[in-house]
Scaffold this motif. Structure first.
Motif, short mmCIF file in Angstrom:
data_model
loop_
_atom_site.label_atom_id
_atom_site.label_comp_id
_atom_site.label_asym_id
_atom_site.label_seq_id
_atom_site.Cartn_x
_atom_site.Cartn_y
_atom_site.Cartn_z
N GLY A 177 0.78 -1.22 0.00
CA GLY A 177 0.00 0.00 0.00
C GLY A 177 0.81 1.27 0.00
N GLY A 178 0.20 2.34 0.52
CA GLY A 178 0.76 3.67 0.43
C GLY A 178 2.04 3.88 1.21
N VAL A 179 2.16 3.27 2.37
CA VAL A 179 3.36 3.44 3.18
C VAL A 179 4.58 2.90 2.44
CG1 VAL A 179 4.54 2.79 5.31
CG2 VAL A 179 2.14 3.44 5.37
N TYR A 180 4.42 1.70 1.90
CA TYR A 180 5.53 1.12 1.14
C TYR A 180 5.81 1.93 -0.12
CZ TYR A 180 8.21 -1.85 -1.95
OH TYR A 180 9.17 -2.31 -2.81
N ALA A 181 4.77 2.39 -0.80
CA ALA A 181 4.95 3.18 -2.01
C ALA A 181 5.74 4.44 -1.71
CB ALA A 181 3.59 3.55 -2.62
N PHE A 182 5.40 5.12 -0.62
CA PHE A 182 6.12 6.34 -0.22
C PHE A 182 7.59 6.02 0.06
CE2 PHE A 182 7.61 9.27 3.09
CZ PHE A 182 7.36 10.50 2.47
N ALA A 183 7.84 4.94 0.79
CA ALA A 183 9.21 4.57 1.12
C ALA A 183 9.99 4.19 -0.13
CB ALA A 183 9.21 3.41 2.12
N ALA A 184 9.36 3.42 -1.03
CA ALA A 184 10.04 3.00 -2.25
C ALA A 184 10.40 4.19 -3.12
CB ALA A 184 9.16 2.01 -3.02
N LEU A 185 9.49 5.14 -3.22
CA LEU A 185 9.77 6.34 -4.02
C LEU A 185 10.88 7.17 -3.38
CD1 LEU A 185 6.16 7.44 -5.01
CD2 LEU A 185 7.97 6.73 -6.58
#
Length: 300
Positions: free
Chosen positions: A235-243
């Motif tokens: 979800g969003g938390v991982y997406a933010f971290a990956a970016l």
């Protein structure tokens, strides 16, 4: 007693404990993300030990097979086998013992799939990569990188006994991460590799070409790291971290590409380790911590 302690310390060094620990973290993430009910503690604990033993065996085999190369390189010339503090015979016996112990734990307490995948990963690293690819092609780390990318899948199969899509995505992330990670080190240690006659990319194709490859692979890594989000697995938390982590990796590879800092290669290498650690921790936060936080906020 001092001799025994020294031997134990040398054998421990041969297992490359820092590398194995990073591998275990990714294996634990694979275990944690698996769809489980109650935590199968026996499989988790024994699976961890089994994977660690076989991975340590692969590192020990690497010390033995690379002893002549290690003797020529400043970074590795003090290794136990290279200096003769540990004989090749003792080192080989130790590596075989670790392999047998690790395989026994995996076969008895997890499952055959995990045991044979772990053994295949070790053989891929110790024999295919170390004994052949490392000495024959500048694409060695690309072709041999799959062996080092396996721990998330091994952790997953240790507790589930099956192969599915998500752990394969995690393997793909590490596979894409390996070349820019290692080539940054290879640039920093180019003279060592040239002296040892190892055909690493900076030796065969030059530092400028390798910098371009790192830059391109950093973009590939960013794209691959977002696949769990694109496929609905995170979800969003991982997406933010990956970016964020991907952008930082690109920043370092940009500095390396244009030689913006004298220590750019070494700093890129060090950040790449931090990158992988934080990216996999973000997976855990996204799957476990953030849902608890949002649930608590929703319930007031």
């Amino acid at each position: 007693m001092a001799t025994t302690k020294t031997l134990i310390a040398d054998l421990y060094e041969m297992t490359k404990p820092k590398v194995v620990f990073l591998m275990l973290i990714t294996a634990w993430v694979g275990m944690a993300l698996a769809p489980l009910g109650a935590i199968p503690w026996q499989a988790v604990i024994m699976g961890t030990l089994g994977i660690a033993f076989v991975a340590g065996a692969g590192a020990a085999f690497n010390h033995i097979l690379d002893r002549q190369i290690d003797q020529r390189m400043a970074r590795t010339q003090r290794r136990p086998i290279a200096t003769g503090r540990v004989s090749s015979r003792v080192g080989l016996s130790f590596a075989i013992l670790l392999t047998v112990l690790g395989m026994a734990l995996l076969l008895v307490y997890t499952n055959a799939l995990t045991a044979w995948l772990t053994l295949a990963s070790m053989v891929g690293y110790a024999l295919v990569y170390t004994a052949y690819l490392k000495r024959s092609t500048p694409q060695n780390i690309v072709l041999g990188g799959l062996a080092g990318a396996m721990p998330p899948l091994l952790g997953w199969t240790a507790v589930t006994g099956e192969v599915t899509g998500l752990p394969l995505l995690l393997v793909l992330i590490i596979f894409a991460w390996t070349p820019p990670h290692f080539w940054a080190l290879a640039i920093h240690r180019r003279d060592d590799y040239a002296k040892a006659n190892v055909p690493m990319m900076p030796v065969t194709h030059g530092i400028a070409f390798t910098r371009i490859q790192i830059w391109l692979y950093s973009w590939l890594l960013l794209a691959v790291s977002l696949l769990p989000v694109a496929l609905g697995a995170s979800g969003g938390v991982y997406a933010f971290a990956a970016l964020g982590l991907g952008a930082r990796f690109l920043q370092w590879s940009y500095r390396l590409l244009y030689n913006k800092r004298v220590d750019a290669a070494w700093s890129t290498f060090k950040f790449s380790i931090t990158y992988l650690l934080y990216l996999f921790l973000a997976l855990l936060v996204d799957h476990f911590v953030w849902p608890l936080i949002t649930s608590w906020m929703a319930n007031g």
